[in-house]
Write an enzyme that holds these catalytic residues in place. Structure first.
Site, short mmCIF file in Angstrom:
data_model
loop_
_atom_site.label_atom_id
_atom_site.label_comp_id
_atom_site.label_asym_id
_atom_site.label_seq_id
_atom_site.Cartn_x
_atom_site.Cartn_y
_atom_site.Cartn_z
N VAL A 211 0.84 -1.20 0.00
CA VAL A 211 0.00 0.00 0.00
C VAL A 211 0.87 1.24 0.00
O VAL A 211 0.66 2.19 -0.77
CB VAL A 211 -0.95 0.00 1.21
CG1 VAL A 211 -1.71 1.32 1.29
CG2 VAL A 211 -1.93 -1.16 1.11
N PRO B 48 9.20 -1.19 10.51
CA PRO B 48 10.43 -1.97 10.71
C PRO B 48 11.00 -2.55 9.41
O PRO B 48 12.17 -2.90 9.35
CB PRO B 48 10.00 -3.07 11.67
CG PRO B 48 8.52 -3.19 11.48
CD PRO B 48 8.03 -1.82 11.15
N PRO C 58 2.57 6.47 -38.52
CA PRO C 58 2.66 5.86 -39.86
C PRO C 58 1.37 5.76 -40.64
O PRO C 58 1.39 5.39 -41.81
CB PRO C 58 3.21 4.46 -39.55
CG PRO C 58 2.69 4.17 -38.17
CD PRO C 58 2.73 5.48 -37.45
N ASP D 178 -0.84 17.00 -43.85
CA ASP D 178 -0.18 16.37 -44.99
C ASP D 178 -1.04 15.23 -45.51
O ASP D 178 -1.85 14.64 -44.78
CB ASP D 178 1.18 15.81 -44.57
CG ASP D 178 2.28 16.85 -44.66
OD1 ASP D 178 2.04 17.92 -45.25
OD2 ASP D 178 3.37 16.60 -44.13
N LYS E 93 -2.89 21.35 -51.15
CA LYS E 93 -3.75 22.20 -51.97
C LYS E 93 -3.59 23.68 -51.64
O LYS E 93 -4.37 24.51 -52.12
CB LYS E 93 -5.21 21.78 -51.80
CG LYS E 93 -5.49 20.37 -52.34
CD LYS E 93 -6.95 19.99 -52.19
CE LYS E 93 -7.20 18.59 -52.75
NZ LYS E 93 -8.61 18.18 -52.60
N GLY F 289 2.79 13.11 -41.32
CA GLY F 289 2.93 11.67 -41.20
C GLY F 289 4.24 11.34 -40.52
O GLY F 289 5.21 12.08 -40.61
N GLY F 290 4.29 10.22 -39.81
CA GLY F 290 5.52 9.79 -39.15
C GLY F 290 5.97 10.76 -38.10
O GLY F 290 5.20 11.21 -37.26
N MET G 215 10.52 6.85 -49.20
CA MET G 215 10.32 7.61 -50.44
C MET G 215 11.18 7.06 -51.58
O MET G 215 11.72 7.80 -52.40
CB MET G 215 10.65 9.10 -50.22
CG MET G 215 9.84 9.75 -49.12
SD MET G 215 10.28 11.48 -48.82
CE MET G 215 11.90 11.28 -48.06
#
Length: 413
Positions: free
Chosen positions: A31, A51, A178, A201, A223, A254-255, A338
């Site tokens: 405890v 003790p 990922p 992204d 965009k 990402g990542g 990549m």
């Protein structure tokens, strides 16, 4: 037992500020081992009377986090205490200490008899400066379950509790992991829940965007109109514009933001503009995607190192900063990011510089998502196999003997 101590009467919840104040803990067992770290974290002046103690409690005393008096309880131990935790296995000592606490008006918790205590310990949890404390009377398991649900909701953003005081507008560069939305960090998910604007992204965990409240403006980074300017410059400008408008902005990547993610370019642009920037690391696909496909990037007796390489330019390209000859001489694992569109010349370069043509290769497309698939090959065949299978980015390519490790794991045997 008086009526006031019965669980039929609700306890009055209060937060004790114990910094620098004497707290006495009787008993050094399990405890105490559970409760002591919280008391120490609260800055309490903790005195342990027992003790004996568990190895963990002994280590806390050895580190100077508390004072340990190696003996049994004796009357007077609770003098000048603000709070007491009674958790010995001696029923008579517990009764005597509890009576002393009552006479000295010291709030006292008893592990052996909650009804005889003047205080109860709630199930507590902490996240981002918030302490959650739950009391359900005599049902500690229910208290813990409610506590866990609330804390988890605050951490993952499913329980919306945005800050309204002291929130500083700025930008958080969040690594989304990922692809699997469950693999974003707790902090990243919480910041998403508090965002006013999210610039995302294409490779970020897209499913998380559906969970955002309707008022959050979501901007697809791919965009952003940039005309004659470079796309990265336009993204930097958008981050600065929204932050200067007083918005809490999340740049969802990402990542990990700093693993081929241009995160530092954005952090530098924000610093130059005087914008507060928080970096939240993410789980890199260089490790997580191979793992999801059953490939360890290191393995005892097989590979003692792994190297992560960008394959966005071919080996013969004058812009390449990679020493392919040096990589070919390594015995460990190569992880290419990549690199799908240039894997044929990369594989040829590695073989030309001495890496075996029969070296195993695995190409993992859309790793950690429902669309994940794995294509196996060798350095001699990977270019052809990628073309035959129609592999498209995003994909992680693993080169080395680790590719052959764990076949039993992958087949479920």
């Amino acid at each position: 037992m008086t009526a006031e101590r019965s669980d039929a009467v609700p306890a009055y919840p209060v937060g004790l500020r114990l910094a620098g104040r004497r707290v006495v803990v009787l008993g050094g067992g399990q405890v105490a081992q559970r409760r002591l770290p919280t008391l120490v974290a609260a800055g309490a002046d903790v005195v342990l009377v027992s003790p004996s103690a568990t190895p963990s409690v002994d280590a806390m005393a050895a580190a100077g986090e508390l004072r340990w008096e190696r003996r049994r309880y004796r009357p007077g131990d609770l003098a000048d205490a603000w709070y007491a935790l009674i958790a010995t296995d001696d029923a008579e000592a517990n009764e005597a200490a509890s009576a002393e606490a009552e006479s000295r008006r010291v709030w006292c918790v008893r592990s052996d008899d909650a009804d005889a205590a003047t205080a109860w310990t709630p199930a507590t949890g902490r996240t981002d400066g918030v302490t959650v404390a739950v009391l359900t009377g005599r049902d500690p398991r229910r208290s813990a379950a409610v506590r866990d649900a609330i804390v988890e909701g605050l951490r993952d953003g499913s329980l919306a509790a945005p800050q309204h005081r002291g929130r500083t507008p700025g930008v958080a560069l969040v690594g989304g992991g990922p692809g699997d939305p469950d693999l974003i960090t707790v902090r990243g998910r919480r910041l998403l829940a508090e965002a006013d604007v999210v610039i995302a992204d294409r490779l970020g965990p897209r499913d998380l965007l559906d969970e955002l409240p309707p008022h959050v403006e979501v901007i697809d980074a791919a965009k952003i109109p940039y005309g004659r300017a470079m796309a990265q410059e336009a993204i930097n400008a958008a981050l600065i514009e929204h932050a200067k408008a007083g918005k809490a902005v999340v740049r969802l990547k990402g990542g990990d933001p700093f693993v081929f993610g241009r995160g530092m370019e954005e952090a530098q642009a924000l610093a130059e503009a005087g914008i507060v920037c928080t970096v939240v690391p993410g789980i890199s696909s260089s490790i997580s995607v191979p793992a999801a496909a059953g490939i360890p990037v290191t393995h005892r007796g097989v590979a003692h190192e792994f190297t992560v390489v960008s394959g966005h330019v071919a080996p013969e390209d004058p812009r390449s900063l990679v020493d392919w000859a040096a990589l070919a001489r390594l015995r460990g694992t190569l992880v290419l990011l990549m690199a799908v569109e240039r894997i044929a010349p990369i594989a040829a370069a590695l073989v030309a510089h001495g890496r075996g043509a029969d070296t195993p290769v695995a190409v993992v497309q859309e790793g950690t998502t429902a669309a994940q698939r794995r294509v196996d090959a060798t350095l001699a065949t990977v270019g052809r196999r990628v073309a035959e299978e129609g592999v498209r980015p995003p994909a992680v390519i693993v080169i080395g003997e680790v590719v052959a490790v764990g076949a039993e794991f992958r087949t479920g045997r």
